[in-house]
Design a protein around this motif. Structure first.
Motif, PDB file in Angstrom:
ATOM      1  N   ALA A   1     -64.189 -13.462   2.943  1.00 59.90           N
ATOM      2  CA  ALA A   1     -62.900 -12.859   3.308  1.00 59.90           C
ATOM      3  C   ALA A   1     -61.910 -12.930   2.151  1.00 59.90           C
ATOM      4  O   ALA A   1     -61.184 -11.964   1.886  1.00 59.90           O
ATOM      5  CB  ALA A   1     -62.327 -13.545   4.544  1.00 59.90           C
ATOM      6  N   VAL A   2     -61.908 -14.051   1.444  1.00 59.49           N
ATOM      7  CA  VAL A   2     -61.005 -14.197   0.298  1.00 59.49           C
ATOM      8  C   VAL A   2     -61.412 -13.213  -0.801  1.00 59.49           C
ATOM      9  O   VAL A   2     -60.559 -12.545  -1.399  1.00 59.49           O
ATOM     10  CB  VAL A   2     -61.009 -15.652  -0.217  1.00 59.49           C
ATOM     11  CG1 VAL A   2     -60.308 -15.767  -1.559  1.00 59.49           C
ATOM     12  CG2 VAL A   2     -60.357 -16.569   0.800  1.00 59.49           C
ATOM     13  N   ASP A   3     -62.721 -13.123  -1.073  1.00 55.79           N
ATOM     14  CA  ASP A   3     -63.188 -12.175  -2.086  1.00 55.79           C
ATOM     15  C   ASP A   3     -62.837 -10.734  -1.695  1.00 55.79           C
ATOM     16  O   ASP A   3     -62.424  -9.941  -2.536  1.00 55.79           O
ATOM     17  CB  ASP A   3     -64.701 -12.301  -2.283  1.00 55.79           C
ATOM     18  CG  ASP A   3     -65.088 -13.597  -2.979  1.00 55.79           C
ATOM     19  OD1 ASP A   3     -64.191 -14.246  -3.556  1.00 55.79           O
ATOM     20  OD2 ASP A   3     -66.282 -13.949  -2.927  1.00 55.79           O
ATOM     21  N   ALA A   4     -63.005 -10.414  -0.422  1.00 56.66           N
ATOM     22  CA  ALA A   4     -62.682  -9.062   0.041  1.00 56.66           C
ATOM     23  C   ALA A   4     -61.183  -8.777  -0.084  1.00 56.66           C
ATOM     24  O   ALA A   4     -60.786  -7.675  -0.477  1.00 56.66           O
ATOM     25  CB  ALA A   4     -63.135  -8.879   1.484  1.00 56.66           C
ATOM     26  N   SER A   5     -60.367  -9.769   0.211  1.00 55.84           N
ATOM     27  CA  SER A   5     -58.918  -9.542   0.103  1.00 55.84           C
ATOM     28  C   SER A   5     -58.498  -9.350  -1.352  1.00 55.84           C
ATOM     29  O   SER A   5     -57.632  -8.521  -1.643  1.00 55.84           O
ATOM     30  CB  SER A   5     -58.144 -10.692   0.737  1.00 55.84           C
ATOM     31  OG  SER A   5     -58.321 -11.887   0.004  1.00 55.84           O
ATOM     32  N   TRP A   6     -59.118 -10.085  -2.275  1.00 63.38           N
ATOM     33  CA  TRP A   6     -58.805  -9.889  -3.693  1.00 63.38           C
ATOM     34  C   TRP A   6     -59.250  -8.511  -4.162  1.00 63.38           C
ATOM     35  O   TRP A   6     -58.574  -7.861  -4.958  1.00 63.38           O
ATOM     36  CB  TRP A   6     -59.440 -10.977  -4.554  1.00 63.38           C
ATOM     37  CG  TRP A   6     -58.626 -12.225  -4.595  1.00 63.38           C
ATOM     38  CD1 TRP A   6     -58.903 -13.403  -3.977  1.00 63.38           C
ATOM     39  CD2 TRP A   6     -57.365 -12.404  -5.262  1.00 63.38           C
ATOM     40  NE1 TRP A   6     -57.901 -14.315  -4.222  1.00 63.38           N
ATOM     41  CE2 TRP A   6     -56.940 -13.730  -5.018  1.00 63.38           C
ATOM     42  CE3 TRP A   6     -56.571 -11.594  -6.037  1.00 63.38           C
ATOM     43  CZ2 TRP A   6     -55.762 -14.243  -5.525  1.00 63.38           C
ATOM     44  CZ3 TRP A   6     -55.388 -12.098  -6.542  1.00 63.38           C
ATOM     45  CH2 TRP A   6     -54.995 -13.405  -6.281  1.00 63.38           C
ATOM     46  N   GLU A   7     -60.395  -8.078  -3.687  1.00 66.68           N
ATOM     47  CA  GLU A   7     -60.886  -6.747  -4.053  1.00 66.68           C
ATOM     48  C   GLU A   7     -59.939  -5.662  -3.540  1.00 66.68           C
ATOM     49  O   GLU A   7     -59.631  -4.696  -4.237  1.00 66.68           O
ATOM     50  CB  GLU A   7     -62.296  -6.540  -3.496  1.00 66.68           C
ATOM     51  CG  GLU A   7     -62.980  -5.327  -4.004  1.00 66.68           C
ATOM     52  CD  GLU A   7     -63.280  -5.361  -5.481  1.00 66.68           C
ATOM     53  OE1 GLU A   7     -63.279  -4.280  -6.108  1.00 66.68           O
ATOM     54  OE2 GLU A   7     -63.501  -6.452  -6.044  1.00 66.68           O
ATOM     55  N   ALA A   8     -59.458  -5.830  -2.308  1.00 67.42           N
ATOM     56  CA  ALA A   8     -58.508  -4.864  -1.752  1.00 67.42           C
ATOM     57  C   ALA A   8     -57.187  -4.886  -2.533  1.00 67.42           C
ATOM     58  O   ALA A   8     -56.589  -3.832  -2.774  1.00 67.42           O
ATOM     59  CB  ALA A   8     -58.259  -5.164  -0.286  1.00 67.42           C
ATOM     60  N   ALA A   9     -56.759  -6.072  -2.931  1.00 61.33           N
ATOM     61  CA  ALA A   9     -55.507  -6.175  -3.707  1.00 61.33           C
ATOM     62  C   ALA A   9     -55.653  -5.492  -5.065  1.00 61.33           C
ATOM     63  O   ALA A   9     -54.732  -4.791  -5.518  1.00 61.33           O
ATOM     64  CB  ALA A   9     -55.129  -7.640  -3.885  1.00 61.33           C
ATOM     65  N   ARG A  10     -56.815  -5.674  -5.715  1.00 61.60           N
ATOM     66  CA  ARG A  10     -57.043  -4.990  -6.992  1.00 61.60           C
ATOM     67  C   ARG A  10     -57.003  -3.477  -6.804  1.00 61.60           C
ATOM     68  O   ARG A  10     -56.428  -2.755  -7.616  1.00 61.60           O
ATOM     69  CB  ARG A  10     -58.400  -5.400  -7.573  1.00 61.60           C
ATOM     70  CG  ARG A  10     -58.361  -6.664  -8.339  1.00 61.60           C
ATOM     71  CD  ARG A  10     -59.686  -6.917  -9.065  1.00 61.60           C
ATOM     72  NE  ARG A  10     -59.990  -8.320  -8.946  1.00 61.60           N
ATOM     73  CZ  ARG A  10     -60.884  -8.866  -8.139  1.00 61.60           C
ATOM     74  NH1 ARG A  10     -61.635  -8.109  -7.385  1.00 61.60           N
ATOM     75  NH2 ARG A  10     -61.054 -10.154  -8.095  1.00 61.60           N
ATOM     76  N   GLY A  11     -57.642  -3.002  -5.735  1.00 61.69           N
ATOM     77  CA  GLY A  11     -57.624  -1.572  -5.450  1.00 61.69           C
ATOM     78  C   GLY A  11     -56.224  -1.062  -5.170  1.00 61.69           C
ATOM     79  O   GLY A  11     -55.861   0.042  -5.585  1.00 61.69           O
ATOM     80  N   ALA A  12     -55.435  -1.866  -4.477  1.00 61.34           N
ATOM     81  CA  ALA A  12     -54.067  -1.457  -4.155  1.00 61.34           C
ATOM     82  C   ALA A  12     -53.206  -1.334  -5.407  1.00 61.34           C
ATOM     83  O   ALA A  12     -52.447  -0.374  -5.561  1.00 61.34           O
ATOM     84  CB  ALA A  12     -53.446  -2.453  -3.174  1.00 61.34           C
ATOM     85  N   VAL A  13     -53.344  -2.288  -6.308  1.00 62.94           N
ATOM     86  CA  VAL A  13     -52.567  -2.233  -7.561  1.00 62.94           C
ATOM     87  C   VAL A  13     -53.008  -1.031  -8.387  1.00 62.94           C
ATOM     88  O   VAL A  13     -52.169  -0.285  -8.922  1.00 62.94           O
ATOM     89  CB  VAL A  13     -52.715  -3.544  -8.356  1.00 62.94           C
ATOM     90  CG1 VAL A  13     -52.147  -3.408  -9.761  1.00 62.94           C
ATOM     91  CG2 VAL A  13     -52.052  -4.685  -7.608  1.00 62.94           C
ATOM     92  N   TYR A  14     -54.321  -0.830  -8.471  1.00 59.38           N
ATOM     93  CA  TYR A  14     -54.839   0.320  -9.218  1.00 59.38           C
ATOM     94  C   TYR A  14     -54.337   1.634  -8.607  1.00 59.38           C
ATOM     95  O   TYR A  14     -53.920   2.543  -9.325  1.00 59.38           O
ATOM     96  CB  TYR A  14     -56.367   0.278  -9.232  1.00 59.38           C
ATOM     97  CG  TYR A  14     -56.992   1.503  -9.850  1.00 59.38           C
ATOM     98  CD1 TYR A  14     -56.931   1.720 -11.220  1.00 59.38           C
ATOM     99  CD2 TYR A  14     -57.641   2.452  -9.065  1.00 59.38           C
ATOM    100  CE1 TYR A  14     -57.495   2.836 -11.789  1.00 59.38           C
ATOM    101  CE2 TYR A  14     -58.209   3.575  -9.630  1.00 59.38           C
ATOM    102  CZ  TYR A  14     -58.132   3.764 -10.987  1.00 59.38           C
ATOM    103  OH  TYR A  14     -58.696   4.884 -11.537  1.00 59.38           O
ATOM    104  N   GLY A  15     -54.346   1.729  -7.284  1.00 57.43           N
ATOM    105  CA  GLY A  15     -53.879   2.941  -6.612  1.00 57.43           C
ATOM    106  C   GLY A  15     -52.392   3.182  -6.809  1.00 57.43           C
ATOM    107  O   GLY A  15     -51.954   4.324  -6.980  1.00 57.43           O
TER     108      GLY A  15
END
Length: 114
Positions: free
Chosen positions: A12-26
Motif C-alpha cells: 500500500a505504501v509503495d502504491a501510494s508513492w507510485e500514485a504520488a509520483r504520477g500525480a506530480v508528473y501529471g
C-alpha cells in the motif's frame, strides 16, 4: 496482535508513492500547456485579461489537478499490473519447483550433468 498482513502495508505504501509520483508528473505535464494557453489568452484576449487573478489561478489549477488525477490513475494501474505479473511469476515458479521436486528433473538434464 496485528490482524492483517504486514506485506499489504508495504504494498500500500509503495502504491501510494507510485500514485504520488504520477500525480506530480501529471501536474507538470498538464500545467505547462495550461500556462501556455493562459499566456496566449492574456496576449490576445481582452476577456481573459479582464478576469481576476483569483479566477486565472483557478483556471491554471484546474488544468493541473485534472492532469494530476489522470496521471495518478494511470500510474497506479500500471503499478497494479506490474505487481500482478510479479505475483503470477512467483506462483508459477513455486508450482514449477514443487513439480520438479515431486517428479524429479528431466532425464535429459541428468544425462547432461554426467
Amino acid at each position: 496482535m496485528r490482524s492483517h498482513n504486514a506485506m499489504k502495508d508495504v504494498e500500500a505504501v509503495d502504491a501510494s508513492w507510485e500514485a504520488a509520483r504520477g500525480a506530480v508528473y501529471g501536474a507538470i505535464k498538464w500545467g505547462i500547456p495550461t500556462a501556455m494557453l493562459g499566456g496566449l489568452g492574456y496576449m490576445f484576449s481582452p476577456l481573459y485579461r479582464s478576469l481576476t487573478i483569483q479566477f486565472k489561478v483557478y483556471i491554471q489549477m484546474s488544468g493541473m489537478v485534472f492532469g494530476s488525477m489522470i496521471e495518478a490513475d494511470y500510474s497506479i494501474r500500471e503499478y497494479e499490473a506490474k505487481v500482478r505479473m510479479q505475483r503470477r511469476l512467483q506462483r508459477d515458479r513455486a508450482m514449477w519447483k514443487s513439480f520438479e521436486e515431486q517428479y524429479g528433473k528431466d532425464e535429459d538434464d541428468e544425462e547432461d550433468s554426467k
